[in-house]
Write a protein that holds these residues in place. Structure first.
Motif, PDB file in Angstrom:
ATOM      1  N   UNK A 249       0.835  -1.211   0.000  1.00  0.00           N
ATOM      2  CA  UNK A 249       0.000   0.000   0.000  1.00  0.00           C
ATOM      3  C   UNK A 249       0.866   1.256   0.000  1.00  0.00           C
ATOM      4  N   UNK A 250       1.886   1.220   0.852  1.00  0.00           N
ATOM      5  CA  UNK A 250       2.761   2.381   0.965  1.00  0.00           C
ATOM      6  C   UNK A 250       3.408   2.698  -0.381  1.00  0.00           C
ATOM      7  N   UNK A 251       3.790   1.661  -1.113  1.00  0.00           N
ATOM      8  CA  UNK A 251       4.482   1.869  -2.383  1.00  0.00           C
ATOM      9  C   UNK A 251       3.543   2.182  -3.544  1.00  0.00           C
ATOM     10  N   UNK A 252       2.317   1.674  -3.467  1.00  0.00           N
ATOM     11  CA  UNK A 252       1.427   1.862  -4.620  1.00  0.00           C
ATOM     12  C   UNK A 252       0.427   2.990  -4.390  1.00  0.00           C
ATOM     13  N   UNK A 253       0.112   3.274  -3.110  1.00  0.00           N
ATOM     14  CA  UNK A 253      -0.791   4.388  -2.809  1.00  0.00           C
ATOM     15  C   UNK A 253      -0.037   5.586  -2.228  1.00  0.00           C
ATOM     16  N   UNK A 254       1.178   5.359  -1.785  1.00  0.00           N
ATOM     17  CA  UNK A 254       1.980   6.459  -1.249  1.00  0.00           C
ATOM     18  C   UNK A 254       1.678   6.805   0.197  1.00  0.00           C
ATOM     19  N   UNK A 255       0.687   6.159   0.794  1.00  0.00           N
ATOM     20  CA  UNK A 255       0.301   6.500   2.163  1.00  0.00           C
ATOM     21  C   UNK A 255      -0.424   5.333   2.812  1.00  0.00           C
ATOM     22  N   UNK A 256      -0.512   5.355   4.127  1.00  0.00           N
ATOM     23  CA  UNK A 256      -1.326   4.379   4.863  1.00  0.00           C
ATOM     24  C   UNK A 256      -2.476   5.077   5.579  1.00  0.00           C
ATOM     25  N   UNK A 257      -2.738   6.300   5.203  1.00  0.00           N
ATOM     26  CA  UNK A 257      -3.795   7.093   5.852  1.00  0.00           C
ATOM     27  C   UNK A 257      -4.831   7.525   4.816  1.00  0.00           C
ATOM     28  N   UNK A 258      -6.020   7.879   5.355  1.00  0.00           N
ATOM     29  CA  UNK A 258      -7.066   8.452   4.496  1.00  0.00           C
ATOM     30  C   UNK A 258      -7.458   7.560   3.318  1.00  0.00           C
ATOM     31  N   UNK A 259      -7.418   6.267   3.517  1.00  0.00           N
ATOM     32  CA  UNK A 259      -7.759   5.345   2.430  1.00  0.00           C
ATOM     33  C   UNK A 259      -9.127   4.707   2.654  1.00  0.00           C
ATOM     34  N   UNK A 260      -9.827   4.455   1.561  1.00  0.00           N
ATOM     35  CA  UNK A 260     -11.026   3.628   1.629  1.00  0.00           C
ATOM     36  C   UNK A 260     -10.666   2.251   1.082  1.00  0.00           C
ATOM     37  N   UNK A 261     -10.687   1.267   1.981  1.00  0.00           N
ATOM     38  CA  UNK A 261     -10.201  -0.067   1.637  1.00  0.00           C
ATOM     39  C   UNK A 261     -11.379  -1.029   1.532  1.00  0.00           C
ATOM     40  N   UNK A 262     -11.590  -1.547   0.342  1.00  0.00           N
ATOM     41  CA  UNK A 262     -12.581  -2.593   0.174  1.00  0.00           C
ATOM     42  C   UNK A 262     -11.955  -3.937   0.480  1.00  0.00           C
ATOM     43  N   UNK A 263     -12.668  -4.760   1.245  1.00  0.00           N
ATOM     44  CA  UNK A 263     -12.146  -6.087   1.562  1.00  0.00           C
ATOM     45  C   UNK A 263     -13.221  -7.074   1.183  1.00  0.00           C
ATOM     46  N   UNK A 264     -12.868  -7.987   0.306  1.00  0.00           N
ATOM     47  CA  UNK A 264     -13.883  -8.825  -0.333  1.00  0.00           C
ATOM     48  C   UNK A 264     -13.573 -10.297  -0.155  1.00  0.00           C
TER      49      UNK A 264
END
Lengths: 355, 355, 355
Positions: free
Chosen positions: C142-157
């Motif tokens: 996540x850190x490498x592909x989104x640039x952050x670990x904050x303020x994310x909406x994470x879908x878990x399926x």
């Protein structure tokens, strides 16, 4: 003085064993000096029956010398199970490797391997026959924890009839001065006569005991082994006897302050887990000593080895070995080799005596 | 000139094969120059069916170049058996490794692997289809023991119908000048017509023989292979035929002085153990030549490899391959790829011809 | 700040996790600087249940740091299956190795291993309980592909009820600011209440959805997992539900441009193969990030480790753990350790709550 292989500790000169122990001591003190000693060398560990821990000990030893490992741990899913002969496997693998460690269910297999190997072979157990690096481990542990291999009273407890590590340890300790043995076991699982005779003939002494509790106070070293359920006629006999030979904190109260407790591992239940916390328990340290002993052995054998193949001996007696678990009864191309004795012939592979 | 993968020796230019053989020769002479050539590189050996010896040969080769190994040898107790696709395994492992060696029971599996690998792939056997490093081993052995790959009379004995190593060796030797073949086999297990046609079309020559004893005197090289019991209708046919194709000291008396005897190993009983002592037997040396050939191949493929993924090709014909052992019939996401021929289509994975 | 072991990511301070992630980033950029960082060190990977890919990831990580590997992948054909206790195996192997990676079918096994290990222990999965290096992999991705670990909406399926990687990922992301979760699943396989409560209590937010198609447009990250057939009462229920939670190009059309799709792998059929070609699919890259995260973790734990054994704790409550899959119910010598809570006691090994 460097043997080409280590198959049987009994045939290695004592001076050479001591060279190895000396080297092990130095390696243990300054392992970093040796971290590239086997750089570029490959050890093949060929385990025809699984023994994960022995194999890991050898592999760790080789890696700590800067060497590398190939091999297998499970012939059932390897192509060697497809019926390739031991000869062909050894002949080929010794083209790839600089040293071979072999464990095999048949007696004499390691000896047979030496005939076809272009590199040194270490016997890591050939059936119920020999396991010389366990004995090397045991005496290196004694040397480090007792400071000597002489003048010791060694209690040996458990299955003394079938335990190959027990017999091998006794034979090696008989080569040192003034050791005494206390054989602690049931009547059925006592020392075989030929071992008792060896002890007497060497001028050493032994007593037999059927109670660990009664005899623990006598010994400087207690070598514990497992009593296997299958050695008893029935379950109730087994359960009745078993407890007598389990080491627990209660029995340990009667032991000497300087006692050292060894065990070849794995244990099942013959040593209570509470004993582990006692400072006299050195069976876990023993495995670390074993790794240093194996490092020394590997380095020693690599010392002056060259890739070569010795000429194949010819059969000196046209006779089938009477031991069904002898490697010669499975691998028929092996030359039949016997040593003539007073009372018959000894098979050079499995040491079975023929009339 | 560097191919990205080695899947099929027949599609590798002869100049490139000779580059590899040249490199193998130099490595064999001075292995120490190459002891760090693959330092820091990782080879993954993915053996979907066990072949301990081939795997050990590759692993030893990688270690002798200073590289390291990961992999598996038994998919039955590995998570890849839990139904992960070949694509996913290759795609992931090629993130970890710098070169992949794959052995797989299905035909075309290695070819399929190249589509998803970010690093070079070596085919170490895909079912009954190809096994190019065995052929590389064979010709490197010939080069070293005969001094040439031209003007040779090569006897090939055993199962010539199904033996993939036999077909591959013939095809490669047809790329060299003036080789002749003596096909020694039962009628039922003779060379397939397409191989015979290839020999004729290349302007080379062959004769067929049903007696090893009668034809051994003709050949410069004898390539022995196993005749599998299951190829015969009944046990008595098998036993009757078998002896005729066993090489023993008696038959060897009729052979040329300069004969070289090869075998891809493992042998069962098609070469008598007494033959091993004959200087003309080079099948054990062959495995050592194989290790040097593999070292050269690994180094060659690592030569200009970069971690990359080629774009996935699209199906060029919407057709199920008729070969049930073709990888495309198990891994359905694979694009269907065919090469148009005069008489139909050839599957790019398994080389099966479709009408 | 260096923990001695990594058993549970939740008990590792966030600062320390970030130290590891920072180190992973540097290693990924300049792996060559670290190619000898673990030179002379040995990792033992003890896989009491096979997980070839996880094991290869750890082994590759260790090799890329210049270290070496020993271990086993198949206890069924290893001597540890002969009934040796976890304690004895760990106690001995930690004499050989500098760091241990353990995977075990029983919950709390890795925690138990720390009590007997002289070196750092990494939990590579203890039954359905924890798998912290998967979560480390996930957040590093996540850190490498989104640039952050904050303020994310994470879908878990997928299977949100039993999926341990899902629970662990949520718990870790709750330690970062302002993350929101979209739980996409069947009613039967929804998030357990205790996870929902954790989300609410941390001031974060979640919504539940029973349609991947309807909710995919909401999320920045989609974490796909497998729905296991055996979770359903009958085959028809399974087949009916399954398709709804399969990611395919059609559903992907409704997703954000910057979506990143993760999956812990192996996949079965919950992601269509066509999705692989989409740039938003990062599940294969994820395995490479995982390798760098593991390299950083290994180096971090080796950082100030010394060979030592911590004193064994004593039982603080004489009570059998009610979880039959807890390691304490198989290995009886383990001290019984519980943490007192308002409503009962939590087993320190498996986190089962006792009344």
């Amino acid at each position: 003085m460097i043997s080409r292989h280590l198959i049987d500790l009994d045939t290695m000169p004592l001076e050479e064993i001591e060279e190895i122990l000396d080297l092990a001591k130095v390696i243990m003190r300054q392992p970093q000096y040796f971290s590239d000693s086997a750089h570029g060398k490959i050890m093949a560990s060929l385990f025809y029956e699984p023994s994960t821990r022995t194999q890991m000990s050898f592999q760790a030893a080789m890696l700590k010398l800067g060497g590398d490992n190939i091999g297998f741990d499970n012939p059932l899913n390897s192509s060697v199970a497809k019926g390739e002969s031991l000869k062909d496997t050894i002949r080929v693998v010794s083209n790839y490797a600089d040293i071979i460690v072999i464990r095999h269910p048949l007696e004499g297999a390691a000896k047979a391997a030496t005939m076809f190997s272009r590199c040194p072979v270490i016997n890591a157990g050939d059936g119920g026959h020999l396991h010389p690096t366990q004995t090397l481990t045991d005496i290196f542990t004694l040397l480090n924890t007792k400071g000597t291999l002489e003048n010791l009273t060694i209690g040996i407890c458990g299955d003394l009839k079938y335990g190959r590590t027990v017999h091998s340890l006794i034979k090696t300790l008989l080569r040192y001065k003034n050791n005494r043995f206390v054989a602690i076991s049931t009547k059925e699982l006592g020392l075989p006569d030929y071992i008792k005779n060896m002890i007497k003939n060497s001028g050493c002494d032994y007593i037999e005991s059927d109670s660990l509790e009664d005899s623990i106070g006598l010994v400087d070293v207690l070598y514990m082994t497992r009593i296997q359920r299958e050695r008893f006629d029935n379950e109730s006999d087994y359960l009745k006897q078993k407890g007598i030979f389990v080491l627990d904190p209660h029995k340990l109260k009667k032991a000497k302050y300087g006692l050292k407790i060894l065990h070849p591992l794995p244990r099942v239940d013959e040593i209570d887990y509470e004993v582990d916390e006692d400072e006299r328990a050195v069976y876990f340290e023993q495995t670390e000593y074993g790794m240093y002993a194996r490092m020394a052995l590997i380095l020693h054998l690599l010392g002056n080895s060259a890739k070569q193949l010795e000429p194949l001996k010819e059969s000196n007696l046209d006779k089938k070995c009477g031991n069904p678990r002898c490697i010669t009864n499975s691998e028929h191309y092996l030359p039949k080799l016997y040593i003539k004795q007073e009372k018959g012939y000894i098979c050079e592979y499995c040491e079975h005596t023929e009339q």
